[in-house]
Design a protein around this motif. Structure first.
Motif, PDB file in Angstrom:
ATOM      1  N   PHE A  22       0.819  -1.211   0.000  1.00  0.00           N
ATOM      2  CA  PHE A  22       0.000   0.000   0.000  1.00  0.00           C
ATOM      3  C   PHE A  22       0.858   1.268   0.000  1.00  0.00           C
ATOM      4  O   PHE A  22       0.439   2.306  -0.497  1.00  0.00           O
ATOM      5  N   ALA A  23       2.068   1.187   0.544  1.00  0.00           N
ATOM      6  CA  ALA A  23       2.945   2.358   0.584  1.00  0.00           C
ATOM      7  C   ALA A  23       3.630   2.609  -0.755  1.00  0.00           C
ATOM      8  O   ALA A  23       3.724   3.750  -1.206  1.00  0.00           O
ATOM      9  N   LYS A  24       4.128   1.548  -1.399  1.00  0.00           N
ATOM     10  CA  LYS A  24       4.939   1.722  -2.599  1.00  0.00           C
ATOM     11  C   LYS A  24       4.344   1.079  -3.846  1.00  0.00           C
ATOM     12  O   LYS A  24       4.990   1.068  -4.894  1.00  0.00           O
ATOM     13  N   GLY A  25       3.126   0.558  -3.738  1.00  0.00           N
ATOM     14  CA  GLY A  25       2.521  -0.147  -4.863  1.00  0.00           C
ATOM     15  C   GLY A  25       1.864   0.777  -5.864  1.00  0.00           C
ATOM     16  O   GLY A  25       1.757   1.985  -5.672  1.00  0.00           O
ATOM     17  N   LYS A  26       1.423   0.174  -6.949  1.00  0.00           N
ATOM     18  CA  LYS A  26       0.706   0.896  -8.004  1.00  0.00           C
ATOM     19  C   LYS A  26      -0.747   0.469  -7.965  1.00  0.00           C
ATOM     20  O   LYS A  26      -1.105  -0.483  -7.296  1.00  0.00           O
ATOM     21  N   SER A  27      -1.572   1.183  -8.709  1.00  0.00           N
ATOM     22  CA  SER A  27      -2.996   0.928  -8.678  1.00  0.00           C
ATOM     23  C   SER A  27      -3.552   0.739 -10.084  1.00  0.00           C
ATOM     24  O   SER A  27      -3.100   1.381 -11.026  1.00  0.00           O
ATOM     25  N   LEU A  33     -14.081  -2.651  -9.097  1.00  0.00           N
ATOM     26  CA  LEU A  33     -12.891  -3.158  -8.415  1.00  0.00           C
ATOM     27  C   LEU A  33     -11.708  -2.227  -8.608  1.00  0.00           C
ATOM     28  O   LEU A  33     -11.555  -1.617  -9.661  1.00  0.00           O
ATOM     29  N   ARG A  34     -10.883  -2.149  -7.579  1.00  0.00           N
ATOM     30  CA  ARG A  34      -9.615  -1.441  -7.663  1.00  0.00           C
ATOM     31  C   ARG A  34      -8.556  -2.403  -7.155  1.00  0.00           C
ATOM     32  O   ARG A  34      -8.771  -3.106  -6.167  1.00  0.00           O
ATOM     33  N   ALA A  35      -7.441  -2.451  -7.834  1.00  0.00           N
ATOM     34  CA  ALA A  35      -6.361  -3.334  -7.417  1.00  0.00           C
ATOM     35  C   ALA A  35      -5.145  -2.497  -7.074  1.00  0.00           C
ATOM     36  O   ALA A  35      -4.754  -1.610  -7.825  1.00  0.00           O
ATOM     37  N   ALA A  90       8.505 -14.216 -16.847  1.00  0.00           N
ATOM     38  CA  ALA A  90       9.298 -12.997 -16.713  1.00  0.00           C
ATOM     39  C   ALA A  90      10.195 -13.013 -15.467  1.00  0.00           C
ATOM     40  O   ALA A  90      10.999 -12.103 -15.278  1.00  0.00           O
ATOM     41  N   GLY A  91      10.037 -14.013 -14.604  1.00  0.00           N
ATOM     42  CA  GLY A  91      10.835 -14.072 -13.381  1.00  0.00           C
ATOM     43  C   GLY A  91      10.421 -13.026 -12.366  1.00  0.00           C
ATOM     44  O   GLY A  91      11.236 -12.466 -11.646  1.00  0.00           O
ATOM     45  N   LYS A  92       9.134 -12.733 -12.294  1.00  0.00           N
ATOM     46  CA  LYS A  92       8.599 -11.722 -11.378  1.00  0.00           C
ATOM     47  C   LYS A  92       7.574 -12.353 -10.451  1.00  0.00           C
ATOM     48  O   LYS A  92       7.085 -13.453 -10.683  1.00  0.00           O
ATOM     49  N   SER A  93       7.228 -11.622  -9.411  1.00  0.00           N
ATOM     50  CA  SER A  93       6.122 -12.004  -8.536  1.00  0.00           C
ATOM     51  C   SER A  93       5.324 -10.738  -8.242  1.00  0.00           C
ATOM     52  O   SER A  93       5.821  -9.627  -8.417  1.00  0.00           O
ATOM     53  N   VAL A  94       4.099 -10.925  -7.807  1.00  0.00           N
ATOM     54  CA  VAL A  94       3.254  -9.766  -7.540  1.00  0.00           C
ATOM     55  C   VAL A  94       2.385 -10.039  -6.310  1.00  0.00           C
ATOM     56  O   VAL A  94       1.957 -11.160  -6.077  1.00  0.00           O
ATOM     57  N   ASP A  95       2.193  -8.988  -5.516  1.00  0.00           N
ATOM     58  CA  ASP A  95       1.242  -9.000  -4.411  1.00  0.00           C
ATOM     59  C   ASP A  95       0.104  -8.075  -4.814  1.00  0.00           C
ATOM     60  O   ASP A  95       0.351  -6.948  -5.250  1.00  0.00           O
ATOM     61  N   VAL A  96      -1.142  -8.546  -4.678  1.00  0.00           N
ATOM     62  CA  VAL A  96      -2.297  -7.769  -5.135  1.00  0.00           C
ATOM     63  C   VAL A  96      -3.351  -7.700  -4.043  1.00  0.00           C
ATOM     64  O   VAL A  96      -3.639  -8.703  -3.388  1.00  0.00           O
ATOM     65  N   ALA A  97      -3.940  -6.519  -3.869  1.00  0.00           N
ATOM     66  CA  ALA A  97      -5.106  -6.352  -3.000  1.00  0.00           C
ATOM     67  C   ALA A  97      -6.254  -5.867  -3.873  1.00  0.00           C
ATOM     68  O   ALA A  97      -6.121  -4.868  -4.589  1.00  0.00           O
ATOM     69  N   PHE A  98      -7.366  -6.600  -3.857  1.00  0.00           N
ATOM     70  CA  PHE A  98      -8.558  -6.197  -4.597  1.00  0.00           C
ATOM     71  C   PHE A  98      -9.497  -5.502  -3.629  1.00  0.00           C
ATOM     72  O   PHE A  98      -9.860  -6.047  -2.596  1.00  0.00           O
ATOM     73  N   THR A 117     -10.083  -7.729 -16.790  1.00  0.00           N
ATOM     74  CA  THR A 117      -9.472  -6.479 -17.236  1.00  0.00           C
ATOM     75  C   THR A 117      -8.329  -6.071 -16.307  1.00  0.00           C
ATOM     76  O   THR A 117      -7.246  -5.709 -16.768  1.00  0.00           O
ATOM     77  N   ILE A 118      -8.570  -6.134 -15.008  1.00  0.00           N
ATOM     78  CA  ILE A 118      -7.542  -5.749 -14.034  1.00  0.00           C
ATOM     79  C   ILE A 118      -6.341  -6.681 -14.103  1.00  0.00           C
ATOM     80  O   ILE A 118      -5.195  -6.228 -14.076  1.00  0.00           O
ATOM     81  N   LEU A 119      -6.577  -7.986 -14.199  1.00  0.00           N
ATOM     82  CA  LEU A 119      -5.469  -8.941 -14.268  1.00  0.00           C
ATOM     83  C   LEU A 119      -4.632  -8.726 -15.520  1.00  0.00           C
ATOM     84  O   LEU A 119      -3.404  -8.853 -15.487  1.00  0.00           O
ATOM     85  N   GLU A 120      -5.276  -8.377 -16.631  1.00  0.00           N
ATOM     86  CA  GLU A 120      -4.526  -8.081 -17.857  1.00  0.00           C
ATOM     87  C   GLU A 120      -3.679  -6.822 -17.686  1.00  0.00           C
ATOM     88  O   GLU A 120      -2.530  -6.779 -18.133  1.00  0.00           O
ATOM     89  N   LYS A 121      -4.227  -5.810 -17.014  1.00  0.00           N
ATOM     90  CA  LYS A 121      -3.459  -4.580 -16.754  1.00  0.00           C
ATOM     91  C   LYS A 121      -2.241  -4.871 -15.874  1.00  0.00           C
ATOM     92  O   LYS A 121      -1.145  -4.384 -16.143  1.00  0.00           O
TER      93      LYS A 121
END
Length: 130
Positions: A22-27, A33-35, A90-98, A117-121
């Motif tokens: 929440f501090a350094k993430g993107k939206s 829904l908002r991610a 891509a060798g990445k990981s992601v944390d998501v809050a919906f 739509t959100i998952l594609e973004k």
């Protein structure tokens, strides 16, 4: 046959990870829904961890919040294949809050469409971030 099971390791539970997200993430937003997400280096246990928030201020009754949480979780469970393989590649990981934004409950079809739509973004942002 594809594995649609959700495991405990895919849930975002760590207070440190949540605060950092929440501090350094993107939206990304696609009403209702908002991610909020944060892309990081690959994790061997789970390339994508998620959490779902239905604010009490928006949906007053617990029954309604539980219903929307179930609908959102099911939409994520069935459509996470849009995100996870690309992250692993891509060798990445992601944390998501919906986060649910509307004051009235939406049908499952609407939630699923917006989830896609959100998952594609998120997938595009995570893989383009090289």
């Amino acid at each position: 046959m594809e594995n649609f099971k959700l495991y405990k390791r895919e849930k975002l539970c760590s207070h440190t990870a949540i605060n950092l997200m929440f501090a350094k993430g993107k939206s990304a937003m696609c009403y209702p829904l908002r991610a909020v997400y944060r892309v990081g280096e690959a994790r061997p246990e789970a390339p994508a961890r998620f959490m779902i928030t239905i604010p009490k201020k928006k949906i007053r009754k617990a029954v309604g919040r539980v219903l929307l949480r179930r609908r959102t979780r099911e939409a994520y469970r069935l459509n996470r294949s849009l995100l996870v393989p690309a992250l692993s590649e891509a060798g990445k990981s992601v944390d998501v809050a919906f986060i649910y934004l509307s004051k009235s409950p939406a049908d499952y079809a609407v939630i699923e469409e917006k989830m896609k739509t959100i998952l594609e973004k998120i997938q595009k942002a995570a893989t383009d971030n090289d």
